[in-house]
Design an enzyme around this catalytic site. Structure first.
Site, PDB file in Angstrom:
ATOM      1  N   GLU A  10       0.825  -1.197   0.000  1.00 62.09           N
ATOM      2  CA  GLU A  10       0.000   0.000   0.000  1.00 62.09           C
ATOM      3  C   GLU A  10       0.861   1.249   0.000  1.00 62.09           C
ATOM      4  OE1 GLU A  10      -2.935   0.375   3.054  1.00 62.09           O
ATOM      5  OE2 GLU A  10      -3.623   2.290   2.277  1.00 62.09           O
ATOM      6  N   LYS A  23      -8.858 -15.138  15.093  1.00 62.61           N
ATOM      7  CA  LYS A  23      -9.053 -14.725  13.697  1.00 62.61           C
ATOM      8  C   LYS A  23     -10.495 -14.394  13.360  1.00 62.61           C
ATOM      9  CE  LYS A  23      -4.945 -17.314  12.682  1.00 62.61           C
ATOM     10  NZ  LYS A  23      -4.282 -18.488  12.132  1.00 62.61           N
ATOM     11  N   ASP A  52       1.412 -14.172  12.288  1.00 65.12           N
ATOM     12  CA  ASP A  52       0.300 -14.779  11.564  1.00 65.12           C
ATOM     13  C   ASP A  52      -0.595 -13.656  11.032  1.00 65.12           C
ATOM     14  OD1 ASP A  52      -2.024 -16.075  10.742  1.00 65.12           O
ATOM     15  OD2 ASP A  52      -1.836 -17.609  12.274  1.00 65.12           O
ATOM     16  N   HIS A  77      -9.311  27.164   4.481  1.00 68.66           N
ATOM     17  CA  HIS A  77      -8.498  28.310   4.082  1.00 68.66           C
ATOM     18  C   HIS A  77      -8.859  28.770   2.682  1.00 68.66           C
ATOM     19  CE1 HIS A  77      -5.226  27.318   7.264  1.00 68.66           C
ATOM     20  NE2 HIS A  77      -6.232  27.998   7.755  1.00 68.66           N
TER      21      HIS A  77
END
Lengths: 403, 403, 403, 403
Positions: D99, D228, D303, D398
């Site tokens: 990523e 998990k 894991d 802004h």
């Protein structure tokens, strides 16, 4: 001019404040005065609300700004045959509700349970909790405070129990989130629901924490209690009574009482109560346990806002060799037979009907028994609704075949 | 021998069944007979339960096996100043409860809201839902059924709406889990809470689904509705009214009414209602919204088991330049002003006090208004409790400084 | 002195910053320089990390401060026989993992699925979401903004789609909490996982919202997306691909492949995956779907942090006349075959093995196919683990009987 | 014909099975043979997958059916200045990810933390869990089994610990749902992540339960572990390391590193991470903790499927007098420095870079240190993303003012 009219006039003249009327008249007159004022302001008639039959003064601990009472129809289910840890078989349970068919539905389930030779029920855990939140400087300090608490449970217990004749501190569990330390205090509050007892005891224990550690108290409840919110911590760890009831119903009883089969009920339970609830992101894996819990709470003077946690229930249904096995496990059923609304006339009578009013012997036995009866009634309600859902399905299937 | 005693004797002789007494006597006599039987069996006195003041026959649609009524003290809060989408300012709200201090607490919040020039409230969404579960052969078939439903919403709407004068089908959303297809039907049920209306309409729509697709109906409710269970689907997508109320309270009003600061309230809210609830795995990010909801539901004839979803509320509190901003958003507040328990005498009067009994103009406006009033009262209750928690903390801090 | 050593020296002399090395040397040299510096500072050897075999420059879009690569063992499962909406039978799936036995376990499940004549799979929904949060003045304004959005979806779609060649805005759903308005934008992003596409498109749409309403943007993601967090909104409404796979396995195949019975697997699934997960307050009602998803994501260049949502899966298992029916439904499987890590050499090859690299025909078909293959592999993994759990139990039972 | 080609031919001739190749050739040749077969079947090129640089035999404990390796770019962040319970300041952390911008983002946060004089981190709890599910006859038996377990923890500990040199049983907690008894065993597994250790030890303890009570084991994992899956039980009670990191950043550092203010970051955190997550029904109250956790897990041989629980994190951000206070608390970060994927070459090197490979002194110290470093990096990532979101908002503001 009646006393009430006079009092009402003084309120309207700004001489007396509406919530202070009990200082100027007896409680019934004060309530009447409020009704007069409301009628004038809103044009509503308050005759029925004013037609309550108890002594208003007796409701003093339960209400402020009293105007009267709500009257909610009460029905009866049972006898409930249950082999419990604290209850013997054959109990009647009053249910107050405005939902048509609820009493009949639960009652049908009770009949099936009787025909199945009764249900089994057990209180599995008993712990009323209160969890203050403290502010600390950083996670280092949080870690130290948590350690201090773990090592000083006895001191905290002594402080907490100094405030109560009955309550016992069972456990204190620290939870840390950044610069927040939550301490979940768990009490055995015997026959009281125990929220107030737990709060007062915890307040005392908090002083010790504040004196002995750098933690500063932010709020006496930090929502890990968790009171009147649907929270996983209650579903998992329990609050009040964790109580379960189950029954094994012979196949022929299922068929005669519910016009369906064990297989159809088990399938409806799996698809609806387990898979449907899973998909819904639910903490309630049941059909309508809240209905029974709410109606029993209302009848017996429990805190009806705690129906929220009472609905954290899991219903299971499986086909066994003999027929249908079904269970309901209520993770956090907060009940009491003393305190709260249990002293009000209709509520006390309802507890009398069940045979559990006042303190139990041993202490806690009455609240345990009440929990087991409600759990069994909830089981009856689950069976009845699952049976109805499943038999409608079968009915449709039959019609289809007939075409 | 009275009629009731005679009837009771016949039950005990096995000639008449307890739940069929209304076929043999008028409803009040039937209830009396049941009380006689219960008294004999349990030794409980049922005088107070029997001292209800409405006509038992009128409660026929609400109860079975009636023995009498629960009487729950009712207090009054307000006036509630609120600028809503369906309500004008200055409403009184009756609350029925047995929890001491609740009415006083909410009332204190109402006073602060008045001093802050009133709250704002809006119904954001209105959708009563019912979600049947169907069985299909496999995920391929599930996909086809879901597609068929998406393409035939109009046909389903026609079927559903054929059963009701008022309800409108807004949406049907399919959800698939393996060989289960759930269809969540969402209705505008106007001034009715609408659970029954939605159920009947959905049953009709289900027939079309069953006729036109291979799906078989397993249960008319598949728990994605989700009724009386604490489910994320309700918190996210809403059920009944999704309604919010907020207020901006000047700093001096916060200080004078709550004896604390906007900063302390905001901090308590963040640490308790947001972070504490997050850690607790909760669907309720509030202090005690369920208390206000439950008491208002009980007073006004709502279904008290639906307090479960009513508690799916998020409370926010922030410091703004002017003082404190606070809001409560109730995701799934199921309310009605017609049907259910709203016709019972005390409940109808309570709705009259609020000025929302019966059908609204336009249809739905009364239920909207009721939702907005309850939301504002819940906001008042949140403010009051947060203020109390925060000021206790400040109090302790002050004591500490004094040492 | 090598180029890398020279560069490292300049960093240590403070002349060049560590993250800017690519401006002074090619990417491989930059990575080498970083390894030299790290080795010196930490005494760690980085030879293996430096032994990557791709061209560092190619990884430019995927990494900063590159030092090398992690090498994770990759195994192969299959062939996976699946009848999908976008995939034909017989696919191989590479899995990269360090968890011993995982590949073998999934592969065993694949064999059983083949013996059962293949699984069925379907993408049920396709929607990449982004949900900015806006600040408004109060709930009145929130209500107005939500209404404006509902009425101007077309305008928002035009704005959003002006930023992308492929993406299509499917829906915008407003959610209000007090003075927060969340808008959940849902896109069809075809063969891209689509997070970036959705973010850019949503940013453009947000400008329209800000221009046309009083809402002010606080954050482009407001966590109702919900990206890389385990959230019920994803479990319920889906994100990326909602995809399901199922299979019906004859009894003899269950027995020969799993050494247990359909009944034992169904029981293990109910007690563990449904009831256990319910009690745990879980969003994952499965055995280990995350294992398969994570290993497939790693092999094929998906975003491994999105395993979090990929684990929002429900596994069902029931006994049918023919044997065992089992399904896995993954609510929010975010996958792509273009963009992200899919262009890296090993990842692109893994997609080639499956036959789904690059854009599909029609657009989206490759990502659909990938989702269906992963879902089927997850099903294989579930079957295998449930079989192992159930057969251990049976084994113990057998031993017990033997005693 | 190479060895691999020969082996491939034998597989295609049906003489050897694909997953048994390691019995007929060395691991690298076996992997090559599989690539040849796959290339032939799928026309995919597997050169990059085959260009791994470790010895395939070394990956034997981690993979089956090996074909090669995935190569994932690895970058470096740091130095991370952290005052931990087990770690000293100035650690580098390798992150493997595809990523883009992630490493840069975390690194920016690390720089701000350094400028703020470092973060604080603490492991608050350490407990690897395994929770088998047992079947009992009814809730009465369930209650007895739960009582037996509570009274026999020492016996269960002796059994469990007989299987391990390092692990210690800390606690066993029974949970009952109808006829299901779940026992959550919690272990100190020192420097191992400990899932296997916990499973083997629990299996042994289960035998004692089965011998001494009427309970029958259904599955060694009953999902209350919960491994998990995104489960509240982990968020609340923790699993693996419960670890928190925080920092106080002076106002000027916030402004110079993030181009925004403490107020804007705190607001973004409240509206997005707290309120947005609340509305989403999330267990993750953070911005993107999963990104950092996943990349660190991948780099260090953890894991990666356990990123699911690693994402159960709460981020807080408040304005303090000095500037910004921010924290991240990861409830269930399962990490180890021995076992699992930690021995693979690139992963072992990554642990060396951090200085935590192998067993710690005292045992557990290395895994604690790793947890604290990852938590601090996650904090850095949170700060950076919140800063980016908040500054974009300011930027827009802004621009708006400039018009």
């Amino acid at each position: 001019m009646t006393d009430a009219a006079d009092l009402a006039a003084r309120v309207q003249a700004g001489e007396v404040r509406l919530h202070e009327l009990e200082q100027h008249a007896d409680a019934d007159v004060a309530a009447e005065a409020r009704r007069l004022i409301l009628t004038e302001e809103t044009e509503a008639d308050l005759d029925a609300i004013g037609a309550y039959t108890f002594d208003a003064a007796d409701a003093g601990p339960n209400i402020e700004n009293m105007v009267g009472a709500a009257q909610v129809p009460m029905g009866i289910v049972g006898p409930i045959h249950v082999d419990g840890g604290a209850v013997e078989r054959a109990k009647h349970l009053p249910l107050a509700t405005t939902e048509g068919a609820l009493v009949a539905s639960v009652n049908r389930g009770c009949a099936a349970i009787r025909a199945a030779d009764g249900a089994t029920a057990r209180v599995l855990k008993n712990a009323m909790t209160r969890a203050p939140v403290f502010r600390v400087a950083d996670v280092g300090e949080a870690s130290e405070v948590a350690s201090w608490v773990r090592e000083n449970v006895d001191e905290l217990a002594a402080a907490a129990e100094s405030t109560t004749n009955h309550g016992e501190l069972r456990d204190v569990t620290p939870y840390v989130v950044g610069d927040n330390v939550f301490l979940r205090f768990a009490y055995d509050t015997k026959d009281a629901m125990g929220m107030n007892m737990a709060t007062i005891a915890t307040e005392q224990a908090c002083e010790r924490v504040v004196e002995s550690t750098p933690a500063e108290l932010v709020a006496l409840s930090g929502n890990l209690c968790s009171d009147k919110k649907p929270a996983a911590i209650n579903s998992i760890e329990g609050r009040g009574r964790t109580v379960a009831a189950d029954v094994e119903i012979p196949r022929d009883v299922v068929e005669s009482y519910f016009k369906t089969t064990p297989e159809a009920i088990a399938e409806a339970n799996t698809r609806k109560n387990l898979i449907g609830s899973a998909k819904a992101g639910s903490l309630g894996f049941n059909a309508h346990a809240a209905n029974t819990v709410a109606a029993a709470f209302l009848a017996t003077g429990q805190d009806i806002a705690q129906v929220v946690e009472g609905a954290n229930a899991i219903t299971t249904a499986d086909v066994r060799e003999e027929g249908l096995y079904a269970s309901v496990t209520l993770a956090s059923l907060e009940v009491g037979t003393v305190g709260g609304g249990t002293n009000l006339p209709t509520q006390a009578e309802a507890l009398d009907v069940i045979g559990v009013s006042g303190g139990g012997d041993p202490a806690g036995a009455n609240a345990d028994a009440l929990a087991e009866v409600i759990a069994t009634a909830a089981l009856a309600g689950e069976l009845s609704l699952l049976g109805a859902l499943a038999s409608n399905h079968l009915a449709s299937a039959h019609e289809e075949l007939g075409r």
